[in-house]
Write an enzyme that holds these catalytic residues in place. Structure first.
Site, PDB file in Angstrom:
ATOM      1  N   ASP A 198      50.031  99.980 -31.364  1.00 39.46           N
ATOM      2  CA  ASP A 198      50.212 100.957 -30.800  1.00 39.46           C
ATOM      3  C   ASP A 198      49.138 101.278 -30.012  1.00 39.46           C
ATOM      4  O   ASP A 198      48.662 102.403 -29.341  1.00 39.46           O
ATOM      5  CB  ASP A 198      50.374 102.439 -31.780  1.00 39.46           C
ATOM      6  CG  ASP A 198      51.925 102.645 -32.095  1.00 39.46           C
ATOM      7  OD1 ASP A 198      52.865 102.068 -31.321  1.00 39.46           O
ATOM      8  OD2 ASP A 198      51.960 103.368 -32.837  1.00 39.46           O
ATOM      9  N   ASP A 236      62.375 100.689 -34.178  1.00 42.04           N
ATOM     10  CA  ASP A 236      61.194 101.395 -34.854  1.00 42.04           C
ATOM     11  C   ASP A 236      61.292 101.682 -36.189  1.00 42.04           C
ATOM     12  O   ASP A 236      62.401 101.802 -36.772  1.00 42.04           O
ATOM     13  CB  ASP A 236      60.794 102.576 -33.994  1.00 42.04           C
ATOM     14  CG  ASP A 236      59.162 102.672 -33.747  1.00 42.04           C
ATOM     15  OD1 ASP A 236      58.395 101.976 -34.519  1.00 42.04           O
ATOM     16  OD2 ASP A 236      58.824 103.395 -32.935  1.00 42.04           O
TER      17      ASP A 236
HETATM   18  C1  GLA Z   1      55.732 104.241 -32.844  1.00 41.03           C
HETATM   19  C2  GLA Z   1      55.968 103.333 -31.846  1.00 41.03           C
HETATM   20  C3  GLA Z   1      55.372 103.919 -30.502  1.00 41.03           C
HETATM   21  C4  GLA Z   1      56.503 105.106 -30.087  1.00 41.03           C
HETATM   22  C5  GLA Z   1      56.478 105.911 -31.079  1.00 41.03           C
HETATM   23  C6  GLA Z   1      57.691 107.136 -30.921  1.00 41.03           C
HETATM   24  O1  GLA Z   1      54.424 104.892 -32.824  1.00 41.03           O
HETATM   25  O2  GLA Z   1      54.974 102.245 -32.039  1.00 41.03           O
HETATM   26  O3  GLA Z   1      55.562 102.851 -29.673  1.00 41.03           O
HETATM   27  O4  GLA Z   1      57.642 104.499 -29.659  1.00 41.03           O
HETATM   28  O5  GLA Z   1      56.527 105.446 -32.256  1.00 41.03           O
HETATM   29  O6  GLA Z   1      57.483 108.140 -31.871  1.00 41.03           O
END
Ligand code: GLA
Length: 741
Positions: free
Chosen positions: A551, A481
């Site tokens: 997200d 990420d």
């Molecule tokens: C980002 C990712 C999510 C999750 C969060 C965790 O927003 O896109 O899918 O993994 O971080 O903090």
């Protein structure tokens, strides 16, 4: 398929690159200037029929006294430097040792090779052993300063794409500074094309914008240190009449994940210029004598069959030659991710239960998302401290791995390796490791700072952390990420004449880490993520075959997001999860059928608290997973076509069809039941007109020709966010003579 050719016609001074699908033609004017002549459907021969007439114009600087009408202000070019009388946006800007700009590039020669040009240290289109490729390099040298330029063009046997990049070399004995080096520039005389780009934001990625190109410069780009959801590095020039299915499209996509720009310029003569490459803002690269700067590759795709034709080329090219080979064609495990299931509130007990339940419902991989490491209970701390939290996971993560193994499924974890929390042991040990500009306190984004990946010791550290984790806890999957953009592009290790190198050095550092890691752990499935699709680009695709595309898990919003992402990426590369209703991002109540259908159209998983579901819903999940397992080969191996656009058609439909066009699954989504609609008509242009298809639910039979031209009438479904699913299978016996007039 027609073999690839790169041919230099010495008499006409033409370079002609061609394969069965496309031709790309350039002319060398007076042995000095490289001019663009044609890019489009394959031509077997070219004799300059479309060459614009040179007309003498006031204000137009002429380059040769003998030919006063010849001016670079008018001519369509392949690259452009300042100070040659071309006042449009340049693609190359190099500051000489004496402070002036280098601007008189003259042709020196060319080479043709039977290989694909590969830019060192950068993600790229891969060579294939059994498929041919040829490359042309055209060399230029500045007439007075020691700067040379090489334009690289590659053409492939198995693709309509032309791959372009450029390299600049300091041929002198003192430093020069590259202030702009774009990957590709191309001028089109007579261009009436429109511009298609994506815009977006967090939770609303890949929104399509299509517009006329007015006079002046239309530009998109990113100066965020990431390709961004705001404006990914893509643009297409399309004929005004082009649709998803028909018309000419010329697309440009950069294989790069950092700052980038796309400039579309309509000039005084109505000519069009399109340029793409690393964003020149805050970019300045010092070249020592003998050093070269290599730009990222730009993939240029020509389609005469609209945007679907373009997407087919991108999907095939990226599957065959971009994604890691060992993963590109492999069916990926159906995963259950802990994020929307319990956010930071993860624990050994919960995960053990989740693994057991997931295995019983048919999941193949359980992913422990954020919250598993040292004192990480919210986003305010701990990035950098990558050991299992002793309270939540007193026995480390290995018991989870063992548990998954004992249930016959896999286990994976989330990392955000490029980041550091101010409140972390890593920060306390290395306060100088974050990207920062002297005199300014670095700005926080999601409470975190960015590690300075321009520094070798920090690259080694990240590589070391990930490698030793994967060795001691051999998970099958890592979600990588990156949840903030860069605000402070500085490194305590960069000398003052190299501060403009930060952004690109950061990318080189990241690519170095990813290249090493993925080579060392080829069997680990890496999923790319940046708060969803914040860095969903071909550069990351080179290392990671799939990306969490948003997200936003709301199945209605997702239709547009996945529709947009499918312009460039095949369904295997787009991960999509079924989540709870009401949806956590939008509050919408979308029926499970539609949530499942949207996710099933791509690389499908779940993030939903399956531990607290009534039995009925558990049964539905079980049924959905087994249905997806039966269908997913079509999603992974078939072709994906868009049929109705959520951006312009007030609804969304797409289909997956196998290579032989014997089986197709079509999803048709609408927002709500509409009493004035008696039936929807869907035309399906991608079936075989010669075949007869039977529709699974009703058993009705139609010819492919009929479905293509007359279309199929679909009965509306009651309720909000309904989905209509059609499954068509070609039949051995044919129908139809009876209905002919
Ligand atoms: C980002 C990712 C999510 C999750 C969060 C965790 O927003 O896109 O899918 O993994 O971080 O903090």
């Amino acid at each position: 398929m027609q073999k690839i050719q790169i041919f230099y016609d010495a008499k006409q001074q033409l370079f002609h690159l061609s394969n069965s699908k496309a031709s790309y033609i350039m002319e060398l004017q007076e042995g000095t200037w490289l001019l663009h002549r044609y890019w489009g459907a394959r031509l077997s021969a070219y004799h300059g029929s479309n060459r614009p007439k040179a007309v003498k114009r006031t204000f137009a600087a002429s380059l040769t006294p003998e030919n006063p009408a010849f001016s670079l202000e008018i001519e369509p070019q392949e690259f452009s430097c300042p100070q040659q009388g071309d006042y449009r946006e340049p693609s190359l800007s190099v500051r000489r040792t004496d402070g002036y700009l280098s601007g008189r590039m003259q042709y020196q020669g060319y080479e043709i090779t039977d290989t694909l040009h590969i830019p060192e240290g950068l993600p790229h289109i891969r060579p294939m052993e059994n498929k041919g490729a040829k490359s042309l390099s055209v060399h230029f040298q500045d007439v007075s300063s020691h700067v040379s330029l090489t334009l690289h063009y590659s053409i492939l046997e198995d693709s309509a794409a032309i791959i372009r990049s450029a390299s600049v070399t300091n041929t002198g004995d003192s430093p020069v500074y590259v202030e702009r080096a774009l990957s590709a520039l191309m001028d089109m005389a007579y261009g009436k094309e429109q511009l298609a780009v994506f815009y977006g934001t967090h939770q609303k990625e890949f929104q399509l914008s299509r517009q006329d190109i007015g006079h002046g410069v239309t530009s998109i780009g990113s100066t965020r240190g990431a390709s961004s959801p705001q404006y990914p590095p893509f643009a297409a020039l399309c004929a005004p009449e082009a649709t998803e299915h028909t018309g000419e499209v010329r697309a440009f996509h950069l294989i790069y994940s950092g700052n980038h720009c796309v400039r579309a310029e309509r000039d005084q003569y109505d000519h069009l210029r399109l340029a793409i490459g690393i964003h020149p803002e805050n970019f300045r690269w010092k070249l020592l004598p003998g050093e070269s700067f290599q730009t990222p590759q730009a993939v240029l795709v020509y389609s005469s069959q609209g945007f679907n034709g373009m997407s087919q080329e991108f999907h095939k090219l990226y599957t065959n030659r971009l994604f890691p080979r060992q993963w590109a064609k492999r069916i990926r495990p159906i995963l259950l991710n802990s994020w929307e299931m319990c956010y930071f509130d993860v624990s050994e007990e919960k995960m053990l239960q989740a693994i057991e339940k997931a295995a019983s419902l048919g999941f193949e991989l359980v992913v422990l998302d954020d919250g598993w490491f040292w004192h990480r209970n919210n986003s305010k701390s701990s990035l950098g401290d990558w050991q299992a939290d002793p309270e939540k996971f007193p026995h480390g993560l290995n018991p989870l791995l063992e548990c998954a193994k004992s249930h016959g499924i896999q286990f994976g974890v989330w990392f955000e390796p490029e980041m550091i929390s101010p409140d972390s042991a890593l920060m306390r040990a290395h306060p100088d490791w974050c990207a920062q500009i002297p005199g300014y306190a670095p700005l926080l984004g999601r409470n975190q700072l960015v590690l300075d990946l321009t520094r070798k010791e920090i690259q080694d550290y990240v590589l070391g952390i990930l490698s030793s984790f994967l060795e001691s806890c051999p998970v099958s999957y890592v979600k990588w990420d990156m949840n903030r953009h860069i605000t402070d592009p500085g490194s305590l290790s960069l000398p003052k004449d190299r501060t403009g190198e930060f952004y690109h050095r950061y990318m080189l550092g990241l690519y170095h880490i990813l290249g090493n890691l993925t080579e060392r752990f080829p069997e680990v499935l890496f999923e790319n993520c940046s708060s969803g699709g914040g860095r969903f680009d071909a550069g990351m695709g080179f290392y990671m075959p799939q990306t969490w595309c948003s997200d936003n898990t709301d199945a209605y919003d997702r239709q547009a997001i996945q529709y947009g992402a499918s312009y460039l990426f095949p369904p295997s590369a787009i991960t999509a999860h079924v989540s709870a209703a009401p949806n956590h991002q939008t509050g919408r109540q979308i029926p499970l059928a539609a949530r499942a259908a949207v996710a099933s159209s791509a690389n499908m998983g779940y993030e939903w608290n399956i531990l607290e579901l009534p039995l009925e819903e558990q049964k539905q999940i079980l049924a959905h997973l087994s249905e997806y397992k039966a269908e997913r080969a079509l999603i992974y191996e078939g072709k994906f076509y868009r049929l109705r656009s959520p951006f312009t058609d007030g609804g969304c439909a797409w289909m997956a069809v196998d290579a032989e066009r014997t089986r197709a699954i079509i999803y048709y989504f609408v927002k709500e039941y509409d009493t004035s609609v008696l039936s929807y008509l869907l035309k399906i242009p991608y079936l075989d007109p010669q075949k007869t298809y039977a529709e699974k639910v009703t058993g009705r039979r139609f010819t492919g020709e009929e479905l293509r031209y007359a279309g199929i009438a679909l009965l509306p479904v009651l309720g909000d966010y309904p989905v209509i699913k059609l499954e068509l299978r070609a039949e051995a016996r044919s129908i139809c003579q009876g209905t002919a007039p």
